[in-house]
Design a protein around this motif. Sequence first.
Motif: not given
Length: 103
Positions: A13-33
């Motif tokens: 459960x904790x991995x699922x919860x923590x995956x959300x902000x890490x995934x969102x930050x990676x997607x933001x980084x990918x878009x701006x890159x």
Amino acid sequence: MTSPSQVDDDRGCLRLVLAVPLTLLTLIAAYFCWTALTISPSGSWDDDAYAGIVLSCVVTIAAAMVAAALWLVPSVRRTMPWWWILPALLLGVVAGARWLVGG
């Protein structure tokens, strides 16, 4: 019959919860890159395009640094494997190289 420990049950459960902000930050980084790599100035006089490249690179690097800072928290590091942070860090390196080469 033994039941699984409390720690093993919470990690999923904790991995699922923590995956959300890490995934969102990676997607933001990918878009701006992606925007930093696709913006092409019309000439040496095109200051707006160069400013857009720099801004995209700065946002990419910032998102990668926030993701890395989040991952450095000991409880997150125990739960999330190191490869979760790798894409964000690679995007930050690419954005830094783009900034140095053409920003």
